[in-house]
Design a protein around this motif. Structure first.
Motif, short mmCIF file in Angstrom:
data_model
loop_
_atom_site.label_atom_id
_atom_site.label_comp_id
_atom_site.label_asym_id
_atom_site.label_seq_id
_atom_site.Cartn_x
_atom_site.Cartn_y
_atom_site.Cartn_z
N HIS A 1 7.55 14.72 15.66
CA HIS A 1 8.86 14.80 15.12
C HIS A 1 9.07 14.27 13.90
O HIS A 1 10.06 13.20 13.69
N PRO A 2 8.40 14.48 12.63
CA PRO A 2 8.61 13.81 11.38
C PRO A 2 10.02 14.04 10.95
O PRO A 2 10.69 14.95 11.26
N ARG A 3 10.31 13.04 10.01
CA ARG A 3 11.59 12.88 9.25
C ARG A 3 11.18 13.73 7.87
O ARG A 3 10.20 14.37 7.77
N SER A 4 12.29 13.94 7.15
CA SER A 4 12.23 14.65 5.87
C SER A 4 13.24 14.02 5.17
O SER A 4 14.49 13.57 5.53
N TYR A 5 13.58 14.47 3.77
CA TYR A 5 14.44 13.93 2.85
C TYR A 5 15.75 15.00 2.89
O TYR A 5 15.30 16.16 2.87
N TYR A 6 16.79 14.57 3.03
CA TYR A 6 18.04 15.46 3.09
C TYR A 6 18.29 16.17 1.70
O TYR A 6 18.70 15.16 0.84
N ARG A 7 18.30 17.34 1.70
CA ARG A 7 18.84 18.02 0.58
C ARG A 7 18.05 17.60 -0.60
O ARG A 7 18.47 17.50 -1.78
N ASP A 8 16.63 17.63 -0.53
CA ASP A 8 15.66 17.29 -1.48
C ASP A 8 14.44 17.71 -1.16
O ASP A 8 13.31 17.20 -0.91
N GLY A 9 14.22 19.33 -1.67
CA GLY A 9 13.07 19.80 -1.21
C GLY A 9 11.89 19.27 -1.73
O GLY A 9 10.86 19.03 -1.09
N PRO A 10 11.90 19.22 -3.22
CA PRO A 10 10.82 18.84 -3.90
C PRO A 10 10.06 17.41 -3.49
O PRO A 10 9.04 17.43 -3.24
N ALA A 11 11.06 16.43 -3.29
CA ALA A 11 10.61 15.38 -2.68
C ALA A 11 10.06 15.13 -1.48
O ALA A 11 9.15 14.50 -0.99
N THR A 12 10.65 16.18 -0.52
CA THR A 12 10.15 16.27 0.74
C THR A 12 8.67 17.00 0.79
O THR A 12 7.60 16.49 1.42
N GLU A 13 8.41 17.81 -0.08
CA GLU A 13 7.15 18.26 -0.20
C GLU A 13 6.18 17.53 -0.66
O GLU A 13 5.04 17.73 -0.33
N ALA A 14 6.69 16.55 -1.68
CA ALA A 14 5.60 15.41 -2.24
C ALA A 14 5.18 14.50 -1.01
O ALA A 14 4.09 13.93 -1.30
N THR A 15 6.06 14.10 -0.28
CA THR A 15 5.99 12.98 0.76
C THR A 15 5.67 13.55 1.78
O THR A 15 4.72 12.73 2.70
#
Length: 517
Positions: free
Chosen positions: A370-384
């Motif tokens: 159940h990993p986390r993600s960046y809120y309202r930041d698709g590019p940063a989420t994709e990189a991390t």
């Protein structure tokens, strides 16, 4: 049935909680009258009061128009931990998303976070209201005191109102990073992420050797959130204090029943150097946990000496990776190791994310369900975030037994000529100097090498600054480090600038060094 909670008192075991409110329901059924959180000299919160207050907050939020998925910012001071706990769980009970924020944020920082998450409203405590230090919030987002919000509900005992049930995959929390390398990012966590690994039987409650666990972590940080959930899932009560000072903390550390202590390395150093523990009986402390930053081996050794009955544990994780972490019981034979994975998986990978064999230095990745993600930041989420794996932003290696050794943060690695220098390795060596209280290493410009090692030192109490000149520091390190790792510049300061999580603001320190002649 308990009149205060509306749930069975003698529930022994239950299916694993799938949402955060379910977890509070279960714990309240087990121990309704037990103290969950205590702010020393200020307030206490039992599990029954915690649940009743959360129900009241949820009912009031619904009447105020807050619905599932709406974001609610929470701004509370350190002495308001009990009110914060009630508000946080009330927000989640209403199906909304909690956004914990420190009351010590600058107005621009608070405004950015509130705007970025598009908060519906801001809840605060009595000390962070219009008469207190609550910074200005954006137009259209009115701050509201929790006591005012629930006053009518508590008077009417309106705690049985139906609540839209949250689902495990629903967003529950947005926690903003410290922003040490740029603008803070909002890290979103689902209910399933927050309850992962939670107990469902009283015999599985953590920290069973303690009556209380002590911490002084601020609200709005990942460490603070860990303590909030420890209060819910561990056997002892959470004990904190309105403001950290070594003397106050030492009194609580050595008070009867304090069996577990959590701190960050900077607090450990301040506590050890203060002399506040001198003459006190520390034998009751069985566990000391350090988090948020690397614990220098020399500091771990001092903790082990000061607390002879305690196990010294270093936890390595991040806001993005939680609850995945590595756990390291301090071992003099592996002084620099930060542990093996717990509550997740660990990998060292190349720049393309391909696993590397033991001994190879590469990027550190952690993985959890159940990993986390960046809120309202698709590019940063994709990189991390990649298929459950989280890029930690650190370089490290694994030994043959699976222990992780950090080389450095990506941005803190110093490239000097043909060499790459770990700031962590240099800092660890500096902490062995008897006159060094705190140390931070940054890259400074060099006319030939491009960059060299710059050192900012805080003298230990009783040691004058002239003991820490460039020649004396280099001489001390000569037998501990390679010549290319020795500092080219040394500054002595009264303190190191840190954020709320206790991490050193190295960008601020680098600006202190004048360009070379």
């Amino acid at each position: 049935m308990s009149r205060a909670t509306g749930v069975p008192r003698r529930a022994v075991a239950a299916p694993a909680a799938r949402t955060v409110p379910e977890l509070l329901d279960w714990r309240c059924a087990l121990h309704p009258d037990r103290v969950a959180i205590e702010v020393h000299g200020v307030d206490q919160l039992t599990f029954a009061s915690w649940r009743a207050g959360a129900l009241a907050v949820a009912a009031a939020l619904r009447r105020a128009g807050v619905g599932p998925g709406d974001r609610v910012a929470l701004v509370f001071a350190a002495r308001e931990w009990t009110g914060y706990a009630v508000a946080y769980f009330g927000v989640l009970r209403a199906g909304a998303v909690a956004v914990p924020l420190s009351d010590r944020l600058a107005p621009a920082q608070l405004e950015y976070a509130v705007r970025h998450c598009a908060a519906r409203l801001v809840l605060h405590g009595p000390l962070t209201g219009p008469a207190g230090p609550l910074p200005a919030v954006p137009t259209g987002v009115a701050p509201l005191a929790v006591a005012d919000l629930v006053a009518d509900d508590l008077a009417a005992d309106d705690t049985g109102a139906p609540t839209p049930p949250a689902r495990p995959g629903d967003l529950a929390q947005i926690l903003y990073t410290s922003g040490t390398t740029g603008r803070p990012k909002g890290v979103g966590a689902s209910h399933a992420n927050l309850v992962a690994g939670a107990p469902n039987h009283p015999r599985r409650l953590a920290l069973a050797h303690s009556e209380r666990f002590l911490h002084a972590f601020p609200i709005g940080t990942n460490a603070g959130q860990t303590m909030l959930f420890n209060a819910l899932t561990a056997k002892p009560a959470a004990l904190t204090l309105p403001r950290f000072t070594p003397a106050r903390f030492a009194r609580l550390v050595t008070a009867p029943g304090t069996g577990t202590v959590f701190l960050v390395p900077s607090m450990a150093i301040e506590l050890l150097d203060s002399g506040a523990l001198r003459g006190r009986d520390t034998s009751g402390v069985m566990l000391i946990g350090s988090t948020a930053a690397a614990l220098a081996p020399a500091v771990a050794t001092r903790l082990a000496t000061t607390f002879p009955a305690a196990t010294i544990v270093n936890y390595y994780s991040s806001t993005e990776a939680a609850p995945a972490q590595t756990v390291m019981i301090f071992d003099p034979a592996r002084r620099a190791a930060v542990g093996r994975p717990a509550d997740g998986q660990l990998m060292i990978a190349d720049e393309q994310g391909r696993p590397l064999p033991p001994g190879s230095v590469g990027e550190v990745w952690l993985r959890c369900p159940h990993p986390r993600s960046y809120y309202r930041d698709g590019p940063a989420t994709e990189a991390t975030f990649r298929q459950g794996w989280v890029r930690m932003g650190d370089l490290g290696r694994l030994d043959a037994d699976g222990y992780l050794y950090l080389a450095d943060r990506h941005q803190d690695m110093i490239k000097s000529g043909a060499f790459k220098i770990s700031s962590l390795e240099v800092e660890a060596a500096l902490h062995e100097h008897p006159a060094v209280g705190e140390a931070a290493v940054v890259a400074v410009p060099h006319p030939v090498l491009g960059s060299a090692v710059g050192v900012v030192l805080v003298p230990r109490a009783g040691h004058p600054p002239h003991e820490l000149t460039l020649p004396t520091v280099r001489a001390f390190l000569a037998d501990r480090l390679a010549d290319y790792q020795l500092p080219a510049r040394v500054l002595v300061a009264e303190t190191l600038p840190r954020n709320e999580a206790g991490k050193v603001l190295k960008r601020t320190l680098a600006a202190l060094f004048d360009p070379p002649d």
